[in-house]
Design a protein around this motif. Structure first.
Motif, short mmCIF file in Angstrom:
data_model
loop_
_atom_site.label_atom_id
_atom_site.label_comp_id
_atom_site.label_asym_id
_atom_site.label_seq_id
_atom_site.Cartn_x
_atom_site.Cartn_y
_atom_site.Cartn_z
N LEU A 1 -31.53 -40.84 11.41
CA LEU A 1 -31.68 -40.00 12.20
C LEU A 1 -30.42 -39.81 13.37
N VAL A 2 -29.92 -40.87 13.73
CA VAL A 2 -28.64 -40.63 14.26
C VAL A 2 -27.37 -39.96 13.64
N THR A 3 -27.41 -40.27 12.53
CA THR A 3 -26.37 -39.34 11.47
C THR A 3 -26.94 -38.11 11.44
N ASP A 4 -28.03 -37.82 11.20
CA ASP A 4 -28.82 -36.55 10.89
C ASP A 4 -28.41 -35.67 12.33
N ASN A 5 -28.71 -36.06 13.43
CA ASN A 5 -28.36 -35.44 14.61
C ASN A 5 -26.76 -35.10 14.87
N LEU A 6 -26.27 -35.98 14.66
CA LEU A 6 -24.53 -35.84 14.64
C LEU A 6 -24.19 -34.40 13.80
N THR A 7 -24.77 -34.67 12.50
CA THR A 7 -24.45 -33.39 11.37
C THR A 7 -25.02 -32.30 11.59
N THR B 1 -36.53 -38.27 16.08
CA THR B 1 -35.49 -39.44 16.48
C THR B 1 -36.10 -40.06 17.61
N ALA B 2 -36.60 -39.31 18.81
CA ALA B 2 -37.27 -39.98 20.09
C ALA B 2 -38.11 -40.96 19.50
N LEU B 3 -39.17 -40.34 18.59
CA LEU B 3 -40.32 -41.24 18.32
C LEU B 3 -39.80 -42.49 17.38
N THR B 4 -39.14 -42.31 16.52
CA THR B 4 -38.61 -43.53 15.65
C THR B 4 -37.84 -44.35 16.63
N GLY B 5 -36.98 -43.80 17.67
CA GLY B 5 -36.16 -44.86 18.30
C GLY B 5 -37.22 -45.48 19.19
N MET B 6 -38.01 -45.05 19.90
CA MET B 6 -39.22 -45.87 20.62
C MET B 6 -39.82 -46.99 19.83
N LEU B 7 -40.04 -46.52 18.55
CA LEU B 7 -40.84 -47.66 17.71
C LEU B 7 -39.87 -48.84 17.38
N PHE B 8 -38.55 -48.40 17.30
CA PHE B 8 -37.61 -49.48 16.72
C PHE B 8 -37.35 -50.38 17.99
N ILE B 9 -37.10 -49.73 19.26
CA ILE B 9 -37.01 -50.58 20.32
C ILE B 9 -38.08 -51.78 20.72
N VAL B 10 -39.53 -51.03 20.41
CA VAL B 10 -40.51 -52.01 20.54
C VAL B 10 -40.50 -52.81 19.49
N LEU C 1 -23.90 -45.74 9.07
CA LEU C 1 -22.64 -45.54 8.50
C LEU C 1 -23.24 -45.29 6.96
N GLY C 2 -24.25 -45.94 6.29
CA GLY C 2 -24.49 -45.79 4.86
C GLY C 2 -24.93 -44.30 4.73
N THR C 3 -25.87 -43.72 5.94
CA THR C 3 -26.33 -42.44 5.82
C THR C 3 -25.15 -41.41 5.77
N ALA C 4 -24.07 -41.66 6.79
CA ALA C 4 -22.86 -40.44 6.71
C ALA C 4 -22.13 -40.77 5.23
N ALA C 5 -21.99 -41.89 4.83
CA ALA C 5 -21.18 -42.07 3.54
C ALA C 5 -21.80 -41.62 2.60
N GLY C 6 -23.33 -41.78 2.30
CA GLY C 6 -23.93 -41.21 1.26
C GLY C 6 -24.18 -39.99 1.19
N ASP C 7 -24.41 -39.12 2.42
CA ASP C 7 -24.69 -37.83 2.46
C ASP C 7 -23.10 -37.03 2.34
N TRP C 8 -22.31 -37.65 2.74
CA TRP C 8 -20.93 -37.12 2.41
C TRP C 8 -20.46 -37.15 1.00
N LEU C 9 -20.86 -37.82 0.18
CA LEU C 9 -20.51 -38.00 -1.11
C LEU C 9 -21.66 -37.09 -1.99
N ALA C 10 -22.92 -37.15 -1.67
CA ALA C 10 -23.94 -36.53 -2.16
C ALA C 10 -23.95 -34.91 -2.27
N GLU C 11 -23.73 -34.71 -0.77
CA GLU C 11 -23.66 -33.41 -0.45
C GLU C 11 -22.72 -32.80 0.22
N GLY C 12 -21.61 -33.47 0.71
CA GLY C 12 -20.59 -32.80 1.20
C GLY C 12 -19.69 -32.59 0.21
#
Length: 254
Positions: free
Chosen positions: A89-95, A51-60, A151-162
């Motif tokens: 990864l934001v959603t994955d961290n929350l989960t 998450t930290a790595l991709t977050g920095m790459l996104f900011i750059v 949001l798409g990650t959370a909703a998709g994982d909720w349906l597919a896995e939850g």
């Protein structure tokens, strides 16, 4: 002074919405899902470090995108790929780290996205991506994009896995919803801006479900092609299409 047919195209900081736009967007979503899994699991970076790595790459990437004075296909789509991975990864961290239920994450990011749209519209009187032509509008745009991926990650994982719908059924469901949005837009003439943002949210879980379906082992309901192979194939396709988009304006200038 002669104005080229594509001149107005460069005044906006984001691409025109075409079939190719949606194809690259869905592929970047798939790459976001498989790349996050690859870094986290295959390379053993761990969720926090990934998450930290991709977050920095996104900011750059975002800083370079914000500094650009016009739409640059390669720069724009690099930013989209990184925000796709980071939003996942934001959603994955929350989960996984904070044990927030996927249903709660879905509701949280829905509220965050609606709030972003509300403030954006109150300030700019439009949510159209055809008018991303000022720094403030572009900041609103990327904030909305980040929340659509989360949001798409959370909703998709909720349906597919939850809800144990499975990757294939989830892909069919979200694909059908995207088709329904297209039907409402082109047959019933629904609002273009509203249809765009609804479709943009839906392409995230659709692309993620397709990515998981291809990469996950058969024991998890996938086809077992692997995250490395899936990521390489889709990245190569994205690079090819973005290269094409980068060359088209050069042809217009000749």
């Amino acid at each position: 002074m002669n104005i080229l047919p594509g001149a107005r195209y460069w005044l906006n900081k984001v691409p025109q919405v075409t079939v190719l736009f949606w194809i690259i967007k869905m592929m970047s979503t798939t790459v976001g899902e498989t790349a996050a899994d690859f870094l986290n699991a295959n390379l053993h970076f761990g969720l926090a470090a990934t998450t930290a790595l991709t977050g920095m790459l996104f900011i750059v990437a975002l800083l370079f995108q914000l500094r650009a004075s016009r739409y640059v296909p390669a720069l724009y789509w690099i930013t989209v790929v990184f925000v796709s991975v980071f939003g996942t990864l934001v959603t994955d961290n929350l989960t996984d780290q904070l044990n927030v239920p996927l249903a709660a994450s879905t509701a949280l990011f829905s509220i965050a996205l609606i709030a972003t749209f509300a403030v954006w519209y109150a300030q700019e009187k439009t949510l159209s991506i055809q008018s991303i032509d000022s720094p403030r509008r572009e900041l609103f745009y990327w904030a909305a994009i980040l929340f659509t991926f989360a949001l798409g990650t959370a909703a998709g994982d909720w349906l597919a896995e939850g809800l144990q719908l499975g990757y294939a059924n989830s892909a069919l469901l979200f694909g059908g919803l995207i088709a329904a949005v297209a039907l409402f837009r082109y047959v019933f003439k629904a609002d273009a801006v509203a249809c765009f943002w609804v479709a943009y949210v839906l392409t995230r879980p659709f692309g993620a479900s397709c990515g998981d379906l291809l990469s996950q082992p058969a024991s998890n309901g996938g086809l077992g092609f692997g995250t490395v192979e899936a990521s390489i194939v889709f990245l190569a396709l994205i690079v090819g299409m973005v290269t094409y988009l980068s060359l088209v304006p050069q042809r217009l200038k000749q």
